[in-house]
Design an enzyme around this catalytic site. Structure first.
Site: not given
Ligand SMILES: Cc1ncc(C[n+]2csc(CCOP(=O)(O)OP(=O)(O)O)c2C)c(N)n1
Ligand SMILES: [Mg+2]
Length: 686
Positions: A277, A454, A400, A429, A201, A490, A29, A478, A486, A373, A171-172
């Site tokens: 990316h 959970f 619990s 969690e 970005n 559960h 990347h 549990h 439940d 528990r 963003d992710g």
């Molecule tokens: C939980 C999870 N889901 C999916 C991915 C696959 N994945 C890696 S990077 C990415 C996009 C990330 O976008 P962003 O965080 O905006 O990164 P940028 O490209 O801006 O660096 C995805 C979907 C991952 N690494 N983790």
């Molecule tokens: Mg991004």
């Protein structure tokens, strides 16, 4: 060369190393390292207190790259700062944490520049990241740990722990739910030692974020109670530095910096596109980028003269000086407060104080017994008093799970009581799992708890715990159909199989109160492995250990609890948890009917599989093919112990909503069914 030119050269070195490494690996990347090089440069070379000579110095500032796909940022900076390697015994090795050779072999087998940041594999990586959102959530655990450590160990004139935590995310990370859970808790706790920088970005893999992510992120963090700042240009070092300065001066709130950036910065054809990316730029585009940076187009993996020295004069001298001062301070602290200093030193090596297991209860035989528990709650309250840094909590199920520490002075961890040992993670969690990891990475000994069902909501963090080899503890009560009414939502079915499938994770399902205690005795001594305790809600009879084998057998994963006269069984009954007592009852009846049965209590597959073949064969003799296993969980995987001809009394469907007794009848968890199955097995084998 002016200072400014030197700075630009250093930043472009991070960029071009990243570009070249991805190009060479033909995968990776490049775009985000190109965009965030100035940010990483500023945090590391101008702000962070981190000594490249000793990446595990306890009072270092922590840096978390939550957008782990941008790992080349970390490999570049660890290399350029000449960060040194340490080994698993916390010894400094003198060699580079990440060499230029490693970077040339980015993403290749054995390289210290793997695809994503890996704790335990590369010194200087504070936590493993890659599953988006985990890093930022883990950073909240690190921030909580700093608060706790400062409260317990700092003294007037002795700020032994005053470090900060920086996390970078994209963003992710912010789309993933875990970051919302963690940010909400961090805001509540007012963690002013925590700073997240958001790489805004507008790009993810599928394109512009306008197709998925149009919320007002700033408003969201304001609502969480964070201090929200914005830097409109990712190349503006002064503004970045200023924002970080505001962070350090802000009290009682974590800081969130929105950094507007351009993915693939400098690439004429790929900047601001998703194409920057996750794929190499291509040879032609690489040359164009280098031209844009004023870089020699034909040179690869170039570290120009003066760049190492530039980092040595920045983070190198600042970090070394900070560590030198701290080491002096700590020496004086050790003289004045030897007990506190000794605790800190033990903790750093993940050792336990002497007498850590004193007063652990022993339970007398009792047909009515006690719930798993409840036995666990008693153990926790003893251990937490013996081990000051053993602490934890639940995702709102403390009453619990019986995980509440209720002895005098245990206290609740809250903004006005950062020394409390009871954590209230709230109904979060997933964040709890990551936060527990962050606490453990900070060398505390943490546990997190919820209902076993959970654990699904925390599983990605548990998995990372195992991958990072952290001695975290997850307490899941549990454990089966004990909360019958439940109903199936559960009642865990596949969860034991799922936990057992995680490499390195120790999963234990004890069969009575004394097995619970022995389980704790075992897992407390683990230094590099997480453990999952799976405990019953309902009382389980406490076995008479004069009649049956001692519970210390738990440490071997499985042991012969009751045997045929003369130790010559014709059928073996294998059980875990609440089903052990059913197997024992069936065994007594089989003996009365003249059938030579053996009962094996098997709290842990993992531990059993690590015993010698000789021991395993002594418990489950290969010639003994008449076998019945009984466990209120998915039958998945049990073939390995019962063989092709054995019988498994387990679950092949979901459960149902009804009182436990009726469910036991419906699904066959009764001594009767075990007796019948055992007799069939014996007849078949004859
Ligand atoms: C939980 C999870 N889901 C999916 C991915 C696959 N994945 C890696 S990077 C990415 C996009 C990330 O976008 P962003 O965080 O905006 O990164 P940028 O490209 O801006 O660096 C995805 C979907 C991952 N690494 N983790
Ligand atoms: Mg991004």
């Amino acid at each position: 060369m002016t200072d400014e030119e030197m700075t630009q050269l250093a930043i472009n070195t991070i960029r071009t190393l990243s570009i070249d490494a991805v190009q060479q690996a033909k995968s990776g990347h490049p775009g985000t390292p190109m965009a965030l090089a100035p940010l990483i440069y500023t945090i590391w070379n101008r702000v962070m207190r981190f000594d490249p000579e000793d990446p595990i110095w306890p009072n270092r500032d922590r840096f978390v790259l939550s957008n782990g796909h941008a790992s080349m940022l970390l490999w570049s900076i660890l290399h350029l700062t000449r960060t040194k390697a340490v080994n698993a015994n916390y010894e400094r090795l003198g060699q580079a944490s990440v060499s230029l050779e490693d970077i040339r072999h980015f993403r290749q087998l054995d390289s210290k520049a793997p695809g994503h940041p890996e704790y335990h594999w590369v010194s200087g990586v504070e936590t493993t990241t890659g599953p988006l959102g985990q890093g930022v959530a883990t950073s909240v655990g690190m921030a909580i740990a700093q608060k706790w450590l400062a409260h317990r160990y700092n003294r007037p004139r002795f700020d032994i722990f005053d470090y900060n935590i920086y996390a970078v995310c994209g963003d992710g990370c912010l789309m993933e739910g875990i970051s919302s859970e963690a940010a909400s808790l961090a805001g509540h706790l007012g963690l002013d030692n925590l700073c997240w920088v958001y790489d805004n970005n507008h790009i993810t893999i599928e394109g512009k974020t306008r197709i998925t992510f149009t919320e007002d992120v700033e408003a969201r963090f304001l609502a969480y109670g964070w201090n929200v700042l914005r830097v409109g240009n990712a190349n503006d070092l002064e503004r970045i530095e200023q924002a970080l300065e505001i962070f350090r001066k802000t009290k009682e709130r974590p800081t969130f910096i929105v950094l507007d950036s351009h993915i693939g910065y400098g690439s004429p054809h790929k900047q601001d596109t998703a194409a920057a990316h996750g794929e190499p730029l291509g040879d032609d585009e690489v040359r164009l980028c280098k031209r844009a940076y004023g870089w020699p187009e034909d040179k690869t993996f170039l570290v120009p003269d003066g760049v190492y020295e530039h980092f040595a004069a920045g983070i190198g001298s600042r970090g070394t000086e900070a560590r030198r001062k701290w080491t002096e301070l700590f020496a004086a602290y050790r003289t004045e407060y030897p007990d506190a200093a000794a605790e800190i030193e033990l903790m750093q090596r993940r050792e336990l104080p002497s007498g850590w297991d004193r007063n652990l209860p022993v339970f007398a035989a009792d047909p009515k017994g006690i719930a798993g528990r409840d036995a666990s709650g008693k153990a926790l309250n003893v251990l937490a008093q013996n081990i000051p840094w053993f602490l934890g909590g639940s995702a709102d199920l403390g009453p619990s799970n019986k995980t509440i520490l209720n002895y005098e002075g245990a206290g609740d961890f809250q903004p006005d009581n950062p020394g409390g040992k009871n954590f209230h993670f709230g109904i979060r969690e997933h964040a709890m799992g990551a936060i527990v990891n962050g606490l453990s990475l900070s060398k505390l000994r943490p546990y997190g708890a919820t209902f076993f069902i959970f654990s699904d909501y925390a599983r990605p963090a548990i998995r990372l715990s195992a991958l990072m080899e952290l001695p975290t503890i997850f307490i899941f009560t549990h454990d089966a159909m004990g909360d019958g009414e439940d109903g199936p939502t559960h009642q865990p079915i596949e969860h034991l199989a799922s936990m057992r499938a995680i490499p390195g994770l120790v999963t234990l399902r004890p069969g009575d109160a004394n097995e619970v205690i022995e389980a704790y005795r075992y897992i407390m001594q683990l230094r590099h492995q997480p453990a999952v305790l799976v405990l019953s809600r309902q009382p389980l009879p406490t076995l008479d250990r004069k009649k049956y084998a001692p519970a210390s057998g738990v440490a071997r994963g499985a042991y012969v609890l009751a045997d045929a006269p003369g130790g010559d069984p014709e059928v073996v009954l294998i059980a875990s948890g609440s089903e052990v007592i059913l197997a024992v009852e069936a065994h007594e009846r089989l003996l009365a009917d003249g059938i030579r049965s053996r009962v094996v209590s098997m709290p842990s597959w993992d531990l059993f599989e690590h015993q010698t073949q000789e021991y395993q064969d002594s418990v489950l003799p290969p010639s003994l093919v008449a076998r019945v296993a009984v466990e209120q969980a998915s039958t998945f995987g049990w073939e390995r112990y019962i063989g092709k001809r054995g019988r498994m009394i387990g679950m092949k469907t979901f459960g149902a909503s009804a009182p436990l007794k009726e469910l036991q009848r419906k699904f066959g968890f009764l001594p009767d069914s075990i007796v019948t199955a055992a007799k069939e097995q014996v007849a078949q084998a004859r």
